[in-house]
Scaffold this active site. Sequence first.
Site, mmCIF file in Angstrom:
data_model
loop_
_atom_site.group_PDB
_atom_site.id
_atom_site.type_symbol
_atom_site.label_atom_id
_atom_site.label_comp_id
_atom_site.label_asym_id
_atom_site.label_seq_id
_atom_site.Cartn_x
_atom_site.Cartn_y
_atom_site.Cartn_z
ATOM 1 N N GLN A 100 25.372 58.518 17.691
ATOM 2 C CA GLN A 100 24.456 59.297 18.532
ATOM 3 C C GLN A 100 25.173 59.676 19.840
ATOM 4 O O GLN A 100 26.355 59.950 19.791
ATOM 5 C CB GLN A 100 23.146 58.547 18.792
ATOM 6 C CG GLN A 100 22.248 58.421 17.567
ATOM 7 C CD GLN A 100 22.693 57.343 16.585
ATOM 8 O OE1 GLN A 100 22.967 56.226 16.993
ATOM 9 N NE2 GLN A 100 22.753 57.664 15.309
ATOM 10 N N ASP A 120 26.082 64.361 17.210
ATOM 11 C CA ASP A 120 26.660 65.464 16.424
ATOM 12 C C ASP A 120 27.778 66.206 17.150
ATOM 13 O O ASP A 120 27.967 67.407 16.925
ATOM 14 C CB ASP A 120 25.566 66.479 16.006
ATOM 15 C CG ASP A 120 24.440 65.821 15.249
ATOM 16 O OD1 ASP A 120 24.736 64.942 14.426
ATOM 17 O OD2 ASP A 120 23.274 66.174 15.493
ATOM 18 N N GLY A 159 25.671 60.312 10.902
ATOM 19 C CA GLY A 159 26.384 60.923 9.784
ATOM 20 C C GLY A 159 27.700 61.454 10.324
ATOM 21 O O GLY A 159 27.724 62.480 10.987
ATOM 22 N N HIS A 160 28.787 60.720 10.098
ATOM 23 C CA HIS A 160 30.090 61.138 10.603
ATOM 24 C C HIS A 160 30.893 61.720 9.438
ATOM 25 O O HIS A 160 31.231 61.015 8.501
ATOM 26 C CB HIS A 160 30.813 59.960 11.252
ATOM 27 C CG HIS A 160 30.122 59.472 12.499
ATOM 28 N ND1 HIS A 160 30.458 58.324 13.157
ATOM 29 C CD2 HIS A 160 29.109 60.019 13.203
ATOM 30 C CE1 HIS A 160 29.671 58.181 14.216
ATOM 31 N NE2 HIS A 160 28.838 59.186 14.259
ATOM 32 N N THR A 161 31.167 63.025 9.534
ATOM 33 C CA THR A 161 31.803 63.727 8.416
ATOM 34 C C THR A 161 33.306 63.818 8.640
ATOM 35 O O THR A 161 33.752 64.221 9.712
ATOM 36 C CB THR A 161 31.226 65.153 8.319
ATOM 37 O OG1 THR A 161 29.807 65.034 8.243
ATOM 38 C CG2 THR A 161 31.742 65.885 7.095
ATOM 39 N N LYS A 170 32.272 63.350 16.432
ATOM 40 C CA LYS A 170 32.969 62.082 16.699
ATOM 41 C C LYS A 170 33.741 61.583 15.484
ATOM 42 O O LYS A 170 34.815 61.020 15.616
ATOM 43 C CB LYS A 170 31.958 60.983 17.100
ATOM 44 C CG LYS A 170 31.246 61.256 18.399
ATOM 45 C CD LYS A 170 30.274 60.147 18.737
ATOM 46 C CE LYS A 170 28.996 60.145 17.903
ATOM 47 N NZ LYS A 170 28.139 61.322 18.038
HETATM 48 P P1 IMP Z 1 16.033 57.927 15.108
HETATM 49 O O1 IMP Z 1 17.346 57.435 15.627
HETATM 50 O O2 IMP Z 1 16.032 58.189 13.634
HETATM 51 O O3 IMP Z 1 14.870 57.064 15.544
HETATM 52 O O4 IMP Z 1 15.754 59.368 15.773
HETATM 53 C C1 IMP Z 1 15.492 59.523 17.157
HETATM 54 C C2 IMP Z 1 16.118 60.803 17.699
HETATM 55 O O5 IMP Z 1 17.538 60.688 17.665
HETATM 56 C C3 IMP Z 1 15.784 62.063 16.900
HETATM 57 O O6 IMP Z 1 15.726 63.157 17.798
HETATM 58 C C4 IMP Z 1 16.986 62.228 15.983
HETATM 59 O O7 IMP Z 1 17.180 63.559 15.576
HETATM 60 C C5 IMP Z 1 18.094 61.762 16.909
HETATM 61 N N1 IMP Z 1 19.262 61.239 16.191
HETATM 62 C C6 IMP Z 1 19.378 60.029 15.610
HETATM 63 N N2 IMP Z 1 20.589 59.886 15.057
HETATM 64 C C7 IMP Z 1 21.270 61.012 15.318
HETATM 65 C C8 IMP Z 1 22.605 61.449 15.031
HETATM 66 O O8 IMP Z 1 23.426 60.752 14.436
HETATM 67 N N3 IMP Z 1 22.926 62.700 15.483
HETATM 68 C C9 IMP Z 1 22.043 63.461 16.183
HETATM 69 N N4 IMP Z 1 20.804 63.096 16.463
HETATM 70 C C10 IMP Z 1 20.422 61.878 16.044
#
Ligand code: IMP
Length: 412
Positions: free
Chosen positions: A222, A15, A42-44, A18
């Site tokens: 991520q 977040d 989620g890239h806005t 990017k």
């Molecule tokens: P998962 O990737 O859904 O398995 O989530 C694992 C951890 O990564 C959790 O703490 C999510 O909130 C975090 N996470 C996964 N994708 C994102 C992202 O795009 N942005 C921020 N946190 C993420």
Amino acid sequence: MPAQNTAVLGAQWGDEGKGKIINHLARSHDWVVRFSGGPNAGHTIYFEGRKLVHHVLPSLHVGSAARGWLGSAMVLDLEKLVAELARFEEPFPGFGRRFTIDRDAFLILPWHRAEDEHLEGLRRTAIGTTRRGIGPAYADKVARRGVRIGDVHSPRLLPALEELHATKRGLYPTLELAPAREVADALRRQLDSLLASGMTLSTTVESARDFEGASILYEGAQGIMLDIEFGTYPYVTSALCGLAAIHACGFARWMPARVLGVIKAYCTRVGEGPFPSEVHGDEGDAIRRAGGEFGATTGRPRRIGWLDLPALRYAAQKGGITHWVMTKQDILDGRPTVPVCTAHEVDGRELHTPANADQLARARPVWRELPGWAGHADPRFRDYARFVERETGVPLLLVSHGPATEDITDWK
Ligand code: IMP
């Protein structure tokens, strides 16, 4: 002269903004390659007054000629991808033709979403996943029972799904799972719909000629602190988030010359797990509101913290980051001072850089207050930026100081 191959990585807990940076750079690159994760991201971006959220489609600039590649180290949920493409095709007909999916990418199946939900419920402390099935899909890949997008139109599909269904029934007898044949039919329909839009399937071997001499922008998802190897395990995602994932997608011959680490002027985290520079109460609430810090994928409120320099030094080293890009500078405008975490206290010792994520998890922040600023041109913000550069040994390349696409300044 083509632009250099460039990677854009999250250098915090995701977040970092990017999407906007990738969209900005995408104009001067031929390809935008997504190389890890799936619909957890989620890239806005904003284009001609529209808000567009990319979950798996690379964040290419609608007005550019760039093409998008969905890499083999991603995990793809075809049902969600069909829906995402439909949201773009409506305002931008023909958008699907700009994308190629690596046929070696593994699939997220409906069973994986159910499993993610189920496992989160069983954990003593939930990880706080996005419940998109990411972890279970990567787990099946590593356990050598995953299904790839290249299997969908092959006679292998049904037997592979039936075997996986039997395994899941053994592992989770109480979980309700759609029958394998139903899942197979849905996958075929979904892939047909993607191919009908003009999207293509290929591999990096088949498409090698398209990458030779082209400029490639690698779109990270991520962040380094959520990386399965380097992040604050087990509170991480299940994917590689750094350069290793670019290798894993088969791009070893076209590795990036520049690795941009995107950071906010402060820091956020969604989900559980260590966050040494976290701020609670009114101060955190005010920044959350000002920065609109709610997840683009799940809508969850993000946890807020100040800039954590030891965590940045760690991310720079583990991620091979050559430059910083700072976003959301404007959110801190008008504050009298801005606290920065300059060191971590671990077991009574002050540490400059955590040796590993375990030390980071046990850290107590050491603070320093820097003067606040009125805007990005204010000399006191320049001092803040120089302080970050000096303290981390990594130069700053760009600063994003507002939500509009043009609110990006070259930092020299
Ligand atoms: P998962 O990737 O859904 O398995 O989530 C694992 C951890 O990564 C959790 O703490 C999510 O909130 C975090 N996470 C996964 N994708 C994102 C992202 O795009 N942005 C921020 N946190 C993420």
